[in-house]
Design a protein around this motif. Structure first.
Motif, PDB file in Angstrom:
ATOM      1  N   ASN A   1      10.789   6.448  -2.054  1.00 25.60           N
ATOM      2  CA  ASN A   1      11.093   7.271  -3.387  1.00 25.60           C
ATOM      3  C   ASN A   1       9.822   5.832  -4.036  1.00 25.60           C
ATOM      4  O   ASN A   1      10.078   4.720  -4.062  1.00 25.60           O
ATOM      5  CB  ASN A   1      12.625   6.273  -4.494  1.00 25.60           C
ATOM      6  N   ILE A   2       8.835   6.338  -4.522  1.00 22.30           N
ATOM      7  CA  ILE A   2       8.023   5.916  -4.653  1.00 22.30           C
ATOM      8  C   ILE A   2       7.224   6.341  -6.550  1.00 22.30           C
ATOM      9  O   ILE A   2       6.703   5.288  -7.165  1.00 22.30           O
ATOM     10  CB  ILE A   2       6.884   6.079  -4.039  1.00 22.30           C
TER      11      ILE A   2
ATOM     12  N   THR B   1       3.413   1.100 -11.001  1.00 24.44           N
ATOM     13  CA  THR B   1       2.393   0.602 -10.489  1.00 24.44           C
ATOM     14  C   THR B   1       2.115   2.229  -9.955  1.00 24.44           C
ATOM     15  O   THR B   1       1.285   1.272  -9.883  1.00 24.44           O
ATOM     16  CB  THR B   1       2.496  -0.621  -9.626  1.00 24.44           C
ATOM     17  N   LEU B   2       2.367   2.699 -10.101  1.00 18.15           N
ATOM     18  CA  LEU B   2       1.849   3.913  -8.844  1.00 18.15           C
ATOM     19  C   LEU B   2       0.944   4.645  -9.740  1.00 18.15           C
ATOM     20  O   LEU B   2       0.555   4.564 -10.717  1.00 18.15           O
ATOM     21  CB  LEU B   2       3.150   4.694  -8.843  1.00 18.15           C
TER      22      LEU B   2
ATOM     23  N   LEU C   1      -1.306   6.048  -4.619  1.00 17.93           N
ATOM     24  CA  LEU C   1      -1.070   6.907  -3.145  1.00 17.93           C
ATOM     25  C   LEU C   1      -1.799   7.169  -2.314  1.00 17.93           C
ATOM     26  O   LEU C   1      -1.626   7.440  -1.159  1.00 17.93           O
ATOM     27  CB  LEU C   1      -0.657   8.635  -4.585  1.00 17.93           C
ATOM     28  N   LYS C   2      -2.755   6.913  -2.870  1.00 18.57           N
ATOM     29  CA  LYS C   2      -3.988   7.587  -1.541  1.00 18.57           C
ATOM     30  C   LYS C   2      -3.953   6.021  -0.571  1.00 18.57           C
ATOM     31  O   LYS C   2      -3.993   6.635   0.170  1.00 18.57           O
ATOM     32  CB  LYS C   2      -5.378   7.590  -2.645  1.00 18.57           C
ATOM     33  N   GLN C   3      -3.791   5.293  -1.262  1.00 18.69           N
ATOM     34  CA  GLN C   3      -4.005   4.015  -0.946  1.00 18.69           C
ATOM     35  C   GLN C   3      -2.965   3.740   0.513  1.00 18.69           C
ATOM     36  O   GLN C   3      -2.594   3.500   1.780  1.00 18.69           O
ATOM     37  CB  GLN C   3      -4.688   2.450  -1.450  1.00 18.69           C
ATOM     38  N   MET C   4      -1.528   3.808  -0.355  1.00 17.24           N
ATOM     39  CA  MET C   4      -0.393   4.363   0.695  1.00 17.24           C
ATOM     40  C   MET C   4      -0.411   4.775   1.825  1.00 17.24           C
ATOM     41  O   MET C   4      -0.377   4.862   2.809  1.00 17.24           O
ATOM     42  CB  MET C   4       0.588   4.155  -0.718  1.00 17.24           C
TER      43      MET C   4
END
Length: 258
Positions: free
Chosen positions: A236-237, A242-243, A248-251
């Protein structure tokens, strides 16, 4: 120390205490507004839980009868996920959402360009799960009718475009405009080639109503607190304050390297 000086210091302390309390109150109001405006359409409040429990099996979002007809290409357990992107993508974003939910619209508006970029490039696929939380909380059938129409668009191979149109034209949360099949078909006109006799019949007949109800039950039994619920590779993000789209792209990029 003179009485006058003691009174002056006491008054200064009193003023300082008052100012500090005002600041704390302002901070509390600000946090409340932030949570209320942008986090989730909440299921977890006790009053709401009571309403949902009382209406279990009663509201239009959970009483669809007839055979469960999954939309074309649906995947996952009980074929409840509508996939967008390539099956070969290493990362999977799972999204539980309600077309009447304003927080879902906020998520889509903020993250859509990044999600499109990641799916189009083959880095990530998305599995959409459609629920009827707002129908249960506020009454009406707009969540269910819109979800059925979106499933009909999936049958036509045009789910993503129609999905985006529904959020771009989302009515106010208390306005059950999406309960109108005519309105949903009208909006489908914004997606080239979607409005066909087959699509119209699918929307008007509620072909996927039972499938939508089953998806909503899966949401309820999943222990989720509200919509949108967003999971990246099972984690669950969206609860992470801090999202951002860039994060998200980095993750996704970091997950794909592993």
């Amino acid at each position: 120390m003179s009485e006058k000086n003691r009174d002056g210091k006491r008054n200064a302390r009193d003023r300082l205490a008052v100012e500090r309390e005002k600041q704390r109150a302002a901070d509390r109001r600000r946090r409340t507004l932030i949570v209320g405006a942008s986090v989730v359409c909440v299921l977890g409040l006790a009053a709401v839980i009571g309403i949902v429990a009382a209406n279990s099996g009663k509201d239009s979002g959970s009483t669809a009868s007839g055979p469960v007809v999954a939309p074309s290409g649906a995947q996952g357990k009980d074929s409840l996920a509508i996939p967008v992107g390539k099956d070969s993508a290493k990362s999977t974003l799972t999204v539980w959402e309600d077309f009447r939910c304003p927080a879902c619209k906020a998520f889509e508006t903020t993250y859509r360009p990044t999600i499109h970029e990641l799916t189009d490039s083959g880095q990530m696929r998305v599995e959409y799960h459609l629920v009827t939380l707002i129908d249960g909380n506020l009454g009406g059938s707009g969540s269910k009718r819109a979800a059925n129409a979106a499933a009909c668009a999936q049958d036509a191979g045009k789910f993503r475009d129609y999905h985006d149109v529904l959020y771009e034209n989302q009515p106010e949360e208390t306005d059950d405009a999406y309960s109108s099949n005519a309105k949903l078909i009208e909006l489908a006109g914004k997606v080239p080639g979607l409005v066909t006799p087959t699509f119209r019949a699918c929307v008007n007949d509620g072909t996927h109503d039972s499938w939508v109800a089953k998806s909503n039950k899966a949401f309820q039994s999943g222990g989720f607190s509200g919509t949108p619920t967003v999971l990246l590779n099972g984690k669950n993000i969206y609860q992470d304050s801090t999202l951002t789209p860039a994060k998200l792209k980095q993750m996704v990029e970091e997950a794909n390297k592993k």
